[in-house]
Design a protein around this motif. Structure first.
Motif, PDB file in Angstrom:
ATOM      1  N   PRO A   1      17.253   7.163   1.485  1.00 31.25           N
ATOM      2  CA  PRO A   1      16.135   6.802   0.609  1.00 31.25           C
ATOM      3  C   PRO A   1      15.563   5.433   0.970  1.00 31.25           C
ATOM      4  N   ALA A   2      14.256   5.272   0.782  1.00 30.92           N
ATOM      5  CA  ALA A   2      13.607   4.001   1.110  1.00 30.92           C
ATOM      6  C   ALA A   2      14.074   2.926   0.130  1.00 30.92           C
ATOM      7  N   PRO A   3      14.268   1.703   0.608  1.00 31.26           N
ATOM      8  CA  PRO A   3      14.696   0.617  -0.290  1.00 31.26           C
ATOM      9  C   PRO A   3      13.549   0.142  -1.177  1.00 31.26           C
ATOM     10  N   ASN A   4      13.887  -0.647  -2.198  1.00 28.96           N
ATOM     11  CA  ASN A   4      12.885  -1.294  -3.035  1.00 28.96           C
ATOM     12  C   ASN A   4      11.947  -2.123  -2.149  1.00 28.96           C
ATOM     13  N   HIS A   5      10.703  -2.173  -2.538  1.00 30.17           N
ATOM     14  CA  HIS A   5       9.619  -2.906  -1.857  1.00 30.17           C
ATOM     15  C   HIS A   5       9.059  -2.147  -0.651  1.00 30.17           C
ATOM     16  N   SER A   6       9.611  -0.995  -0.330  1.00 27.75           N
ATOM     17  CA  SER A   6       9.073  -0.198   0.779  1.00 27.75           C
ATOM     18  C   SER A   6       7.847   0.587   0.293  1.00 27.75           C
ATOM     19  N   PRO A   7       6.852   0.804   1.165  1.00 28.63           N
ATOM     20  CA  PRO A   7       5.716   1.659   0.794  1.00 28.63           C
ATOM     21  C   PRO A   7       6.141   3.108   0.578  1.00 28.63           C
ATOM     22  N   TYR A   8       7.365   3.446   0.986  1.00 28.91           N
ATOM     23  CA  TYR A   8       7.895   4.802   0.809  1.00 28.91           C
ATOM     24  C   TYR A   8       8.871   4.900  -0.371  1.00 28.91           C
ATOM     25  N   PHE A   9       9.013   3.812  -1.158  1.00 31.21           N
ATOM     26  CA  PHE A   9       9.938   3.830  -2.301  1.00 31.21           C
ATOM     27  C   PHE A   9       9.524   4.955  -3.255  1.00 31.21           C
ATOM     28  N   SER A  10      10.452   5.844  -3.547  1.00 37.15           N
ATOM     29  CA  SER A  10      10.081   6.953  -4.429  1.00 37.15           C
ATOM     30  C   SER A  10      11.176   7.209  -5.456  1.00 37.15           C
ATOM     31  N   VAL A  11      10.789   7.900  -6.516  1.00 33.66           N
ATOM     32  CA  VAL A  11      11.650   8.020  -7.688  1.00 33.66           C
ATOM     33  C   VAL A  11      11.893   9.490  -8.025  1.00 33.66           C
ATOM     34  N   HIS A  12      13.163   9.832  -8.173  1.00 38.63           N
ATOM     35  CA  HIS A  12      13.579  11.147  -8.666  1.00 38.63           C
ATOM     36  C   HIS A  12      13.577  11.026 -10.188  1.00 38.63           C
ATOM     37  N   GLU A  13      12.583  11.631 -10.817  1.00 37.54           N
ATOM     38  CA  GLU A  13      12.286  11.274 -12.214  1.00 37.54           C
ATOM     39  C   GLU A  13      13.372  11.685 -13.207  1.00 37.54           C
ATOM     40  N   GLU A  14      14.243  12.614 -12.833  1.00 38.94           N
ATOM     41  CA  GLU A  14      15.329  12.984 -13.750  1.00 38.94           C
ATOM     42  C   GLU A  14      16.225  11.790 -14.079  1.00 38.94           C
ATOM     43  N   ALA A  15      16.230  10.814 -13.194  1.00 39.74           N
ATOM     44  CA  ALA A  15      17.066   9.622 -13.423  1.00 39.74           C
ATOM     45  C   ALA A  15      16.653   8.883 -14.684  1.00 39.74           C
TER      46      ALA A  15
ATOM     47  N   HIS B   1      17.862  -2.007 -13.487  1.00 43.20           N
ATOM     48  CA  HIS B   1      16.959  -2.008 -12.341  1.00 43.20           C
ATOM     49  C   HIS B   1      17.223  -0.791 -11.470  1.00 43.20           C
ATOM     50  N   THR B   2      16.119  -0.205 -11.005  1.00 43.93           N
ATOM     51  CA  THR B   2      16.247   0.935 -10.095  1.00 43.93           C
ATOM     52  C   THR B   2      16.867   0.503  -8.767  1.00 43.93           C
ATOM     53  N   MET B   3      17.593   1.421  -8.156  1.00 42.63           N
ATOM     54  CA  MET B   3      18.100   1.188  -6.804  1.00 42.63           C
ATOM     55  C   MET B   3      18.096   2.513  -6.044  1.00 42.63           C
ATOM     56  N   PRO B   4      18.006   2.435  -4.700  1.00 39.85           N
ATOM     57  CA  PRO B   4      17.914   3.672  -3.919  1.00 39.85           C
ATOM     58  C   PRO B   4      19.259   4.356  -3.725  1.00 39.85           C
ATOM     59  N   ALA B   5      19.932   4.632  -4.836  1.00 36.10           N
ATOM     60  CA  ALA B   5      21.193   5.381  -4.835  1.00 36.10           C
ATOM     61  C   ALA B   5      20.901   6.722  -5.516  1.00 36.10           C
ATOM     62  N   PRO B   6      21.830   7.681  -5.448  1.00 35.72           N
ATOM     63  CA  PRO B   6      21.540   9.002  -6.013  1.00 35.72           C
ATOM     64  C   PRO B   6      21.111   8.939  -7.484  1.00 35.72           C
ATOM     65  N   SER B   7      20.185   9.792  -7.828  1.00 36.59           N
ATOM     66  CA  SER B   7      19.595   9.860  -9.163  1.00 36.59           C
ATOM     67  C   SER B   7      20.669   9.868 -10.256  1.00 36.59           C
TER      68      SER B   7
ATOM     69  N   LYS C   1       0.847  -1.192   0.000  1.00 35.84           N
ATOM     70  CA  LYS C   1       0.000   0.000   0.000  1.00 35.84           C
ATOM     71  C   LYS C   1       0.887   1.248   0.000  1.00 35.84           C
ATOM     72  N   GLU C   2       0.742   2.058  -1.036  1.00 38.09           N
ATOM     73  CA  GLU C   2       1.636   3.208  -1.195  1.00 38.09           C
ATOM     74  C   GLU C   2       1.444   4.243  -0.088  1.00 38.09           C
ATOM     75  N   LEU C   3       2.577   4.733   0.438  1.00 35.60           N
ATOM     76  CA  LEU C   3       2.531   5.773   1.468  1.00 35.60           C
ATOM     77  C   LEU C   3       3.326   7.009   1.043  1.00 35.60           C
ATOM     78  N   VAL C   4       3.660   7.099  -0.260  1.00 40.51           N
ATOM     79  CA  VAL C   4       4.396   8.266  -0.756  1.00 40.51           C
ATOM     80  C   VAL C   4       3.379   9.367  -1.083  1.00 40.51           C
ATOM     81  N   ASP C   5       3.716  10.584  -0.681  1.00 37.72           N
ATOM     82  CA  ASP C   5       2.792  11.704  -0.882  1.00 37.72           C
ATOM     83  C   ASP C   5       3.079  12.376  -2.231  1.00 37.72           C
ATOM     84  N   ILE C   6       2.477  11.828  -3.284  1.00 36.77           N
ATOM     85  CA  ILE C   6       2.606  12.405  -4.630  1.00 36.77           C
ATOM     86  C   ILE C   6       1.213  12.434  -5.255  1.00 36.77           C
ATOM     87  N   PRO C   7       0.979  13.361  -6.199  1.00 33.44           N
ATOM     88  CA  PRO C   7      -0.367  13.477  -6.768  1.00 33.44           C
ATOM     89  C   PRO C   7      -0.809  12.214  -7.520  1.00 33.44           C
TER      90      PRO C   7
END
Ligand SMILES: [Zn+2]
Ligand SMILES: [Zn+2]
Length: 451
Positions: free
Chosen positions: A418-432, A224-230, A131-137
């Motif tokens: 940054p939240a790891p993969n599979h976290s409800p807080y996993f979020s993406v910096h879209e410039e990546a 594959h995405t990873m929670p490292a800098p964009s 269940k997503e818990l990231v606050d995005i539109p």
């Protein structure tokens, strides 16, 4: 069942903070280093066109990703997602667009204007029961039934990014089709996280349904995405993500009263000995300097009451290996350890191995060829990272043909945790994603050119 045996597959931690810190620090020096780097002299003539076309498609890639993110679908249920993908590939005028492969998979074939090898690019499309818990539109509001329970659904592993990036890559390469010396196969895969209980799916099923035939790719790539800098690009030659097998052990003893253990054979004590015995396989028996290995018992079930010794005990676990050559030996040791310990107590052990995925193994020669490509396109170059023990079913493709799997950092560079993969807080910096499109497009074109 697979899901039950591998609840946290491909959920990994970011690389150690110190290595990210070094990379970010190096960023400051890069413009200077680039002037003297031998890579600079080797920038191929098509790189500027790839970069221009990737920049042109960036906004669309972000739009696709937000749309897919807001409409996540679990494995084998990617009906809407694959529809969006297929419509886009058809709009590009690819030579072939096949749908319904391994349930919801989509394959597009782009034949370049000149003869040459065949390269495949793969993206996975499935989301997770999170269940997503990231606050995005465009946060997911989707719920569905999963294994009999109502769950939220979220792209918590970044497969929305992978799908949108590969759609953008298809746009870039279709625009350059006349110049391409060879063929590109776009593989949009369902159910990487494992199909629902009782169903087949994923990379293995795509292969069974002929995704590596006609045209037969000479090599395959995925990111594959990873929670490292964009924009951080990372890879590893050889074993990169662990091979994974599920493990079930049933110990059968002989039921008796808890006060009279000599009246039977206690399977709980035997199970305890077996668990400790299994740990000596990794700590005492295999060569730890060759490759790490993990044997975990995550479930043990037996008995109903403190003063009754039960007839049997069931255990479930997972085996993770990074060297494919070790597998037969480790499996044999597990069987021998469980059976011999049980036998020593007059009990029986039944061992069942449920293979999930082989080692995600980057072909060393192909990795050596493509590493300079990542160095060239990465805003921070590219870095070799330690292997990780989660699994990824891209390994099935790599069993058939040489494959190269690399990581793309998608975390907000300002976020220290940054939240790891599979976290409800996993979020993406879209410039990546622009780096993702440039990387996927360039590995394909470089490969076709024999670089
Ligand atoms: Zn995942
Ligand atoms: Zn994933």
């Amino acid at each position: 069942m697979r899901r039950h045996l591998r609840p946290s597959d491909d959920q990994w931690q970011p690389p150690r903070r110190s290595s990210i810190g070094r990379t970010v620090g190096l960023l400051v020096l890069l413009p200077v280093l680039a002037l003297t780097s031998p890579m600079t002299a080797e920038v191929p003539p098509y790189q500027a066109e790839i970069d221009r076309r990737a920049a042109e498609v960036e906004e669309q890639v972000i739009t696709w990703r937000r749309d897919i993110h807001q409409h996540p679908e679990l494995g084998n249920r990617e009906v809407r997602t694959s529809g969006v993908v297929a419509a886009h590939l058809k709009s590009l005028g690819l030579d072939e667009v096949r749908t319904g492969i391994a349930h919801t998979g989509v394959v597009g074939v782009l034949r370049g204007g000149q003869p040459g090898p065949v390269v495949a690019l793969r993206a996975d499309m499935d989301a997770l029961p999170v269940k997503e818990l990231v606050d995005i539109p465009f946060a997911s509001q989707v719920t569905t039934e999963y294994n009999g329970r109502q769950v939220g659904v979220m792209h918590a592993c970044g497969h929305d990014v992978h799908t949108a990036v590969l759609m953008g890559t298809a746009s870039v390469l279709a625009g350059m089709r006349d110049q391409l010396p060879g063929t590109v196969v776009f593989v949009f895969q369902p159910a990487e996280e494992g199909p629902p209980a009782g169903e087949n799916g994923g990379a293995k099923m795509m292969i069974e349904e002929g995704v590596l035939n006609d045209p037969a790719p000479d090599a395959i790539f995925a990111l594959h995405t990873m929670p490292a800098p964009s924009g951080f690009l990372a890879y590893r030659p050889g074993g990169t993500m662990a091979g994974s097998d599920g493990l079930k052990i049933e110990i059968t003893g002989s039921q008796t009263h808890g006060a009279v253990p000599w009246g039977g054979v206690d399977p709980i004590v035997v199970a305890s000995q077996v668990i400790l015995g299994l740990q000596t396989i990794t700590s005492r028996q295999i060569d730890l300097t060759a490759a790490p290995a993990v044997i975990t018992i995550g479930m043990i079930q037996g008995g109903v009451r403190g003063n009754i010794i039960p007839e049997s005990v069931e255990m479930e676990g997972t085996i993770r290996l990074l060297d494919p050559a070790m597998r037969d030996d480790v499996l044999e040791r597990i069987e021998r350890t469980a059976k011999s310990i049980a036998e020593s107590a007059g009990a029986r052990a039944e061992v069942t191995i449920e293979p999930y995925a082989p080692v995600t193994y980057n072909d060393p020669e192909l990795t050596g060829r493509m590493a300079p490509t990542l160095e060239r396109v990465g805003p921070m170059g590219a870095q070799i990272v330690p292997a990780v023990t989660p699994s990824e079913d891209f390994s099935f493709f790599q069993e058939k043909i040489p494959g190269f799997y690399f990581f793309l950092g998608i975390a907000d560079p300002e976020n220290p945790l940054p939240a790891p993969n599979h976290s409800p807080y996993f979020s993406v910096h879209e410039e990546a994603m622009l780096t993702g499109v440039r990387a996927m497009s360039t590995v394909a074109v470089d490969y076709l050119h024999g670089r």
